[in-house]
Design a protein around this motif. Structure first.
Motif, PDB file in Angstrom:
ATOM      1  N   GLN A  92       0.829  -1.200   0.000  1.00  0.00           N
ATOM      2  CA  GLN A  92       0.000   0.000   0.000  1.00  0.00           C
ATOM      3  C   GLN A  92       0.867   1.255   0.000  1.00  0.00           C
ATOM      4  OE1 GLN A  92      -2.684  -0.341   3.308  1.00  0.00           O
ATOM      5  NE2 GLN A  92      -3.921  -1.917   2.313  1.00  0.00           N
ATOM      6  N   LEU A  93       1.936   1.241   0.786  1.00  0.00           N
ATOM      7  CA  LEU A  93       2.846   2.382   0.822  1.00  0.00           C
ATOM      8  C   LEU A  93       3.518   2.581  -0.527  1.00  0.00           C
ATOM      9  CD1 LEU A  93       4.355   4.559   2.465  1.00  0.00           C
ATOM     10  CD2 LEU A  93       6.076   2.810   2.972  1.00  0.00           C
ATOM     11  N   VAL A  94       4.012   1.494  -1.103  1.00  0.00           N
ATOM     12  CA  VAL A  94       4.658   1.570  -2.415  1.00  0.00           C
ATOM     13  C   VAL A  94       3.665   2.056  -3.457  1.00  0.00           C
ATOM     14  CG1 VAL A  94       5.632   0.138  -4.267  1.00  0.00           C
ATOM     15  CG2 VAL A  94       6.460  -0.116  -1.940  1.00  0.00           C
ATOM     16  N   GLY A  95       2.444   1.567  -3.399  1.00  0.00           N
ATOM     17  CA  GLY A  95       1.424   2.000  -4.355  1.00  0.00           C
ATOM     18  C   GLY A  95       1.153   3.494  -4.250  1.00  0.00           C
ATOM     19  N   GLY A  96       1.047   3.996  -3.020  1.00  0.00           N
ATOM     20  CA  GLY A  96       0.806   5.429  -2.831  1.00  0.00           C
ATOM     21  C   GLY A  96       1.960   6.271  -3.332  1.00  0.00           C
ATOM     22  N   VAL A  97       3.181   5.864  -2.996  1.00  0.00           N
ATOM     23  CA  VAL A  97       4.366   6.606  -3.446  1.00  0.00           C
ATOM     24  C   VAL A  97       4.481   6.540  -4.964  1.00  0.00           C
ATOM     25  CG1 VAL A  97       6.892   6.620  -3.383  1.00  0.00           C
ATOM     26  CG2 VAL A  97       5.602   6.359  -1.266  1.00  0.00           C
ATOM     27  N   ALA A  98       4.273   5.368  -5.526  1.00  0.00           N
ATOM     28  CA  ALA A  98       4.380   5.209  -6.980  1.00  0.00           C
ATOM     29  C   ALA A  98       3.324   6.055  -7.688  1.00  0.00           C
ATOM     30  CB  ALA A  98       4.232   3.742  -7.363  1.00  0.00           C
ATOM     31  N   HIS A  99       2.125   6.099  -7.148  1.00  0.00           N
ATOM     32  CA  HIS A  99       1.060   6.896  -7.754  1.00  0.00           C
ATOM     33  C   HIS A  99       1.434   8.386  -7.744  1.00  0.00           C
ATOM     34  CE1 HIS A  99      -2.991   7.811  -9.066  1.00  0.00           C
ATOM     35  NE2 HIS A  99      -3.074   8.729  -8.107  1.00  0.00           N
ATOM     36  N   ASP A 100       1.905   8.856  -6.601  1.00  0.00           N
ATOM     37  CA  ASP A 100       2.311  10.262  -6.506  1.00  0.00           C
ATOM     38  C   ASP A 100       3.496  10.551  -7.417  1.00  0.00           C
ATOM     39  OD1 ASP A 100       0.311  10.706  -4.699  1.00  0.00           O
ATOM     40  OD2 ASP A 100       1.616  10.593  -2.931  1.00  0.00           O
ATOM     41  N   PHE A 101       4.447   9.637  -7.466  1.00  0.00           N
ATOM     42  CA  PHE A 101       5.613   9.819  -8.330  1.00  0.00           C
ATOM     43  C   PHE A 101       5.198   9.799  -9.798  1.00  0.00           C
ATOM     44  CE2 PHE A 101       9.607   8.260 -10.335  1.00  0.00           C
ATOM     45  CZ  PHE A 101      10.408   9.338 -10.009  1.00  0.00           C
ATOM     46  N   ASN A 102       4.241   8.956 -10.137  1.00  0.00           N
ATOM     47  CA  ASN A 102       3.738   8.902 -11.507  1.00  0.00           C
ATOM     48  C   ASN A 102       3.088  10.235 -11.885  1.00  0.00           C
ATOM     49  OD1 ASN A 102       3.332   7.520 -13.961  1.00  0.00           O
ATOM     50  ND2 ASN A 102       1.191   7.166 -13.410  1.00  0.00           N
ATOM     51  N   ASN A 103       2.359  10.831 -10.953  1.00  0.00           N
ATOM     52  CA  ASN A 103       1.762  12.145 -11.217  1.00  0.00           C
ATOM     53  C   ASN A 103       2.841  13.180 -11.480  1.00  0.00           C
ATOM     54  OD1 ASN A 103      -0.782  11.092 -10.882  1.00  0.00           O
ATOM     55  ND2 ASN A 103      -1.017  11.814  -8.778  1.00  0.00           N
ATOM     56  N   LEU A 104       3.912  13.159 -10.694  1.00  0.00           N
ATOM     57  CA  LEU A 104       5.025  14.090 -10.918  1.00  0.00           C
ATOM     58  C   LEU A 104       5.684  13.839 -12.270  1.00  0.00           C
ATOM     59  CD1 LEU A 104       6.686  14.038  -7.384  1.00  0.00           C
ATOM     60  CD2 LEU A 104       5.330  15.882  -8.373  1.00  0.00           C
TER      61      LEU A 104
END
Length: 168
Positions: A92-104
């Motif tokens: 879940q943590l990796v998914g959240g970070v990856a999602h935010d990083f993907n937005n960037l």
């Protein structure tokens, strides 16, 4: 030779004394046999009790062993559950970070794409822009892998015909 159950009588002996002494000796002898039989019965009971205690002790040892095995199995299951929960939380943590990083990265790639259209023919600037785009694409690939990990998807590289996906 040892004497047993001896009674001493003195003279002059009367019939009543002899009779009383004989009855007393008979009662004492009968009592001895009763006590001997009672003690033998008690020894038999003690032996039987020892056997029962040994059997019960063996049963309790088996039950205790089984209980220890069940406890160990439960502890292993709990450890596996905690490990699974940790992995789930990490996903879940990796998914959240990856999602935010993907937005960037989407903003970075979009801006780099706009910048590439506005740049002229300067080869040095094009090379720098291409390096930045390549880094952003690698970051996007990494983000996709992280999102796949978070979703527990299996990554399968395969060739895809993009033209077949577009229907105009």
């Amino acid at each position: 030779m040892r004497l047993r159950n001896v009674g001493f009588l003195e003279r002059p002996l009367q019939a009543l004394t002899l009779q009383a002494t004989a009855l007393s000796a008979e009662r004492a002898r009968r009592r001895q046999y009763e006590i001997r039989a009672y003690l033998e019965a008690q020894r038999g009971v003690a032996v039987e009790l020892e056997r029962l205690v040994s059997e019960r002790t063996a049963e309790l040892k088996r039950a205790n062993s089984k209980l220890r095995e069940e406890i160990a199995g439960r502890e292993r299951a709990q450890a596996a559950l905690i490990q699974a929960q940790n992995i789930e939380a990490l996903g879940q943590l990796v998914g959240g970070v990856a999602h935010d990083f993907n937005n960037l990265l989407t903003a970075v790639i979009g801006n780099l794409d706009l910048l590439s259209k506005k740049l002229g023919e300067d080869a040095r600037l094009q090379r720098l822009l291409n390096g930045a785009m390549e880094g952003a694409r690698r970051g996007a690939t990494l983000t996709q892998r992280l999102l796949a990990f978070a979703r527990k998807q299996e990554l399968k590289a395969q060739v895809t015909d993009v033209r077949s996906l577009w229907r105009i």
